[in-house]
Motif scaffolding. Structure first.
Motif, PDB file in Angstrom:
ATOM      1  N   UNK A 113       0.888  -1.426   0.061  1.00  0.00           N
ATOM      2  CA  UNK A 113       0.118  -0.099   0.077  1.00  0.00           C
ATOM      3  C   UNK A 113       0.613   1.189  -0.130  1.00  0.00           C
ATOM      4  N   UNK A 114       2.219   0.977   0.104  1.00  0.00           N
ATOM      5  CA  UNK A 114       2.986   2.156  -0.249  1.00  0.00           C
ATOM      6  C   UNK A 114       3.143   2.945   1.101  1.00  0.00           C
ATOM      7  N   UNK A 115       2.747   2.452   2.381  1.00  0.00           N
ATOM      8  CA  UNK A 115       2.340   3.488   3.346  1.00  0.00           C
ATOM      9  C   UNK A 115       3.620   3.172   4.465  1.00  0.00           C
ATOM     10  N   UNK A 116       4.406   1.867   4.159  1.00  0.00           N
ATOM     11  CA  UNK A 116       5.555   1.546   5.057  1.00  0.00           C
ATOM     12  C   UNK A 116       4.861   1.360   6.542  1.00  0.00           C
ATOM     13  N   UNK A 117       3.879   0.765   6.472  1.00  0.00           N
ATOM     14  CA  UNK A 117       3.217   0.460   7.828  1.00  0.00           C
ATOM     15  C   UNK A 117       2.511  -0.754   8.031  1.00  0.00           C
ATOM     16  N   UNK A 118       3.356  -1.971   8.239  1.00  0.00           N
ATOM     17  CA  UNK A 118       2.654  -3.404   8.331  1.00  0.00           C
ATOM     18  C   UNK A 118       1.599  -3.275   9.469  1.00  0.00           C
ATOM     19  N   UNK A 119       0.547  -4.071   8.916  1.00  0.00           N
ATOM     20  CA  UNK A 119      -0.327  -3.945  10.087  1.00  0.00           C
ATOM     21  C   UNK A 119      -0.650  -5.046  10.933  1.00  0.00           C
ATOM     22  N   UNK A 120      -1.403  -4.804  12.055  1.00  0.00           N
ATOM     23  CA  UNK A 120      -1.474  -6.154  13.182  1.00  0.00           C
ATOM     24  C   UNK A 120      -3.289  -6.434  13.088  1.00  0.00           C
ATOM     25  N   UNK A 121      -3.523  -7.486  13.172  1.00  0.00           N
ATOM     26  CA  UNK A 121      -4.890  -7.855  12.942  1.00  0.00           C
ATOM     27  C   UNK A 121      -4.973  -9.329  13.562  1.00  0.00           C
ATOM     28  N   UNK A 122      -6.222  -9.747  13.708  1.00  0.00           N
ATOM     29  CA  UNK A 122      -6.623 -11.067  14.290  1.00  0.00           C
ATOM     30  C   UNK A 122      -6.999 -12.133  13.222  1.00  0.00           C
ATOM     31  N   UNK A 123      -6.643 -13.541  13.287  1.00  0.00           N
ATOM     32  CA  UNK A 123      -6.959 -14.474  12.661  1.00  0.00           C
ATOM     33  C   UNK A 123      -7.685 -15.603  13.565  1.00  0.00           C
ATOM     34  N   UNK A 124      -8.980 -16.124  12.753  1.00  0.00           N
ATOM     35  CA  UNK A 124      -9.565 -17.254  13.515  1.00  0.00           C
ATOM     36  C   UNK A 124      -9.787 -18.143  12.587  1.00  0.00           C
ATOM     37  N   UNK A 125     -10.185 -19.291  13.072  1.00  0.00           N
ATOM     38  CA  UNK A 125     -10.427 -20.545  12.311  1.00  0.00           C
ATOM     39  C   UNK A 125     -11.553 -21.139  12.768  1.00  0.00           C
ATOM     40  N   UNK A 126     -12.484 -21.536  12.099  1.00  0.00           N
ATOM     41  CA  UNK A 126     -13.736 -22.070  12.440  1.00  0.00           C
ATOM     42  C   UNK A 126     -14.515 -21.412  13.544  1.00  0.00           C
ATOM     43  N   UNK A 127     -14.472 -20.203  13.597  1.00  0.00           N
ATOM     44  CA  UNK A 127     -15.019 -19.297  14.647  1.00  0.00           C
ATOM     45  C   UNK A 127     -14.190 -19.369  15.822  1.00  0.00           C
ATOM     46  N   UNK A 128     -13.040 -19.943  16.043  1.00  0.00           N
ATOM     47  CA  UNK A 128     -12.101 -19.795  17.302  1.00  0.00           C
ATOM     48  C   UNK A 128     -11.082 -18.736  17.115  1.00  0.00           C
ATOM     49  N   UNK A 129     -10.675 -17.979  18.055  1.00  0.00           N
ATOM     50  CA  UNK A 129      -9.503 -17.081  17.899  1.00  0.00           C
ATOM     51  C   UNK A 129      -8.256 -18.120  17.671  1.00  0.00           C
ATOM     52  N   UNK A 130      -7.333 -17.583  16.726  1.00  0.00           N
ATOM     53  CA  UNK A 130      -6.356 -18.424  16.256  1.00  0.00           C
ATOM     54  C   UNK A 130      -5.144 -17.759  16.894  1.00  0.00           C
ATOM     55  N   UNK A 131      -5.065 -16.610  16.334  1.00  0.00           N
ATOM     56  CA  UNK A 131      -3.598 -15.779  16.862  1.00  0.00           C
ATOM     57  C   UNK A 131      -3.743 -14.314  16.277  1.00  0.00           C
ATOM     58  N   UNK A 132      -3.012 -13.644  16.761  1.00  0.00           N
ATOM     59  CA  UNK A 132      -2.858 -12.282  16.581  1.00  0.00           C
ATOM     60  C   UNK A 132      -1.647 -12.081  15.403  1.00  0.00           C
ATOM     61  N   UNK A 133      -1.921 -11.653  14.360  1.00  0.00           N
ATOM     62  CA  UNK A 133      -0.851 -11.606  13.520  1.00  0.00           C
ATOM     63  C   UNK A 133      -0.293 -10.032  13.465  1.00  0.00           C
ATOM     64  N   UNK A 134       0.959  -9.925  13.727  1.00  0.00           N
ATOM     65  CA  UNK A 134       1.730  -8.789  13.749  1.00  0.00           C
ATOM     66  C   UNK A 134       2.785  -8.820  12.163  1.00  0.00           C
ATOM     67  N   UNK A 135       2.278  -8.239  11.371  1.00  0.00           N
ATOM     68  CA  UNK A 135       3.218  -8.287   9.980  1.00  0.00           C
ATOM     69  C   UNK A 135       4.451  -7.378  10.438  1.00  0.00           C
ATOM     70  N   UNK A 136       5.338  -7.662   9.447  1.00  0.00           N
ATOM     71  CA  UNK A 136       6.783  -6.921   9.356  1.00  0.00           C
ATOM     72  C   UNK A 136       7.123  -6.742   8.152  1.00  0.00           C
ATOM     73  N   UNK A 137       8.280  -6.088   7.894  1.00  0.00           N
ATOM     74  CA  UNK A 137       8.832  -6.362   6.474  1.00  0.00           C
ATOM     75  C   UNK A 137       9.236  -7.651   6.134  1.00  0.00           C
ATOM     76  N   UNK A 138       9.253  -8.650   7.205  1.00  0.00           N
ATOM     77  CA  UNK A 138       9.720  -9.914   6.902  1.00  0.00           C
ATOM     78  C   UNK A 138       8.449 -10.882   6.644  1.00  0.00           C
ATOM     79  N   UNK A 139       8.743 -12.092   6.094  1.00  0.00           N
ATOM     80  CA  UNK A 139       7.409 -12.922   6.053  1.00  0.00           C
ATOM     81  C   UNK A 139       6.983 -13.459   7.478  1.00  0.00           C
ATOM     82  N   UNK A 140       5.727 -13.512   7.788  1.00  0.00           N
ATOM     83  CA  UNK A 140       5.198 -13.866   8.896  1.00  0.00           C
ATOM     84  C   UNK A 140       4.066 -15.192   8.658  1.00  0.00           C
ATOM     85  N   UNK A 141       4.423 -15.981   9.400  1.00  0.00           N
ATOM     86  CA  UNK A 141       3.553 -17.326   9.400  1.00  0.00           C
ATOM     87  C   UNK A 141       2.525 -17.263  10.387  1.00  0.00           C
ATOM     88  N   UNK A 142       1.355 -18.139  10.282  1.00  0.00           N
ATOM     89  CA  UNK A 142       0.635 -18.460  11.460  1.00  0.00           C
ATOM     90  C   UNK A 142       0.158 -19.997  10.968  1.00  0.00           C
TER      91      UNK A 142
END
Ligand SMILES: *[C@@H]1O[C@H](CO)[C@@H](O)[C@H](O)[C@H]1NC(C)=O
Ligand SMILES: *[C@@H]1O[C@H](CO)[C@@H](O)[C@H](O)[C@H]1NC(C)=O
Ligand SMILES: *[C@@H]1O[C@H](CO)[C@@H](O)[C@H](O)[C@H]1NC(C)=O
Ligand SMILES: *[C@@H]1O[C@H](CO)[C@@H](O)[C@H](O)[C@H]1NC(C)=O
Length: 215
Positions: A113-142
């Protein structure tokens, strides 16, 4: 002879067909599947989601450990508190009953998005909280391993949790696991990913096995 028994079991689990093997290249609109250097076939995500917009990354800097082609595209979700991928697991195919799956979500910001601002958000699977994703300039996995418990659909949702932090996703993979794997874990509990280390390798790239097909 316990030793022989162990070896036999080892070979059996290696030749088991992986019943569910889905690799989704999020944001890719290509109608032709893409095959990476590990012979893994990636499909676009159109058939799995109706919302969000496809985007291309701007910067490939710090893209280690994954296929550049797959990480170049992503899907972002500017609207809606929650946006979900829905993946049907066909349990009747070849009469193989899929009980437990590994789901991996990958995120490579690439300053799309050309904002140099990797976002943080939540992931859920089948209605359950999975994890908080804190993205960065590197690859992030969950990653999560969980039992379908007789259901046939996997739902992975991205939920916005902070203003100006627009959720996005680069890749989504689903693998069924041999029923022996993690059999000591109660099927009502998921396993969450902490880290995976290839001991003794001195390369910076991720080790994957094309033939065993468990990344
Ligand atoms: C599941 O697979 C079987 C056998 O290939 C097929 O007949 C059936 O239509 C499939 N079901 C779904 C929901 O895709
Ligand atoms: C990104 O933003 C900068 C200014 O902040 C602009 O010069 C550049 O052209 C933009 N790049 C793209 C690919 O939009
Ligand atoms: C998931 O976590 C969020 C906060 O991160 C919380 O507000 C929500 O209630 C949780 N949902 C469940 C089902 O635990
Ligand atoms: C791994 O990355 C580091 C830091 O970028 C670099 O110094 C090192 O030479 C790399 N090693 C290999 C085997 O590529």
């Amino acid at each position: 002879m316990p030793y022989i028994a162990y070896i036999n079991k080892f070979f059996i689990s290696l030749i088991v067909v992986i019943a569910v093997f889905i690799s989704i290249d999020c944001g890719s609109s290509s109608s032709k599947p893409y095959t990476d250097e590990n012979s893994i076939e990636w499909v676009g995500d159109d058939q799995y989601i109706r919302t969000g917009e496809a985007r291309n990354i701007i910067s490939k800097e710090q893209m280690y450990g994954s296929d550049p082609h797959v990480m170049e595209t992503l899907r972002e979700f500017t609207t809606g508190r929650k946006n979900c991928y829905s993946i049907d697991v066909n349990n009747s195919e070849d009469n193989i009953k899929v009980e437990r799956v590994l789901v991996r979500a990958s995120f490579f910001y690439g300053n799309y998005d050309n904002k140099s601002n990797p976002p943080t958000f939540n992931l859920q699977f089948n209605g359950n909280n999975w994890t908080q994703v804190r993205t960065s300039d590197c690859l992030t996995y969950a990653e999560v391993v969980y039992s379908l418990n007789h259901g046939n659909t996997i739902t992975v949702c991205l939920a916005q949790t902070h203003p100006e932090n627009v959720p996005f996703i680069s890749a989504l993979e689903v693998r069924s696991l041999d029923s022996d794997m993690y059999s000591y874990v109660d099927s009502n509990y998921p396993l969450l990913f902490m880290s995976r280390t290839a001991y003794g390798t001195n390369s910076n790239s991720t080790v994957r096995y094309a033939y065993i097909h468990i990344g």
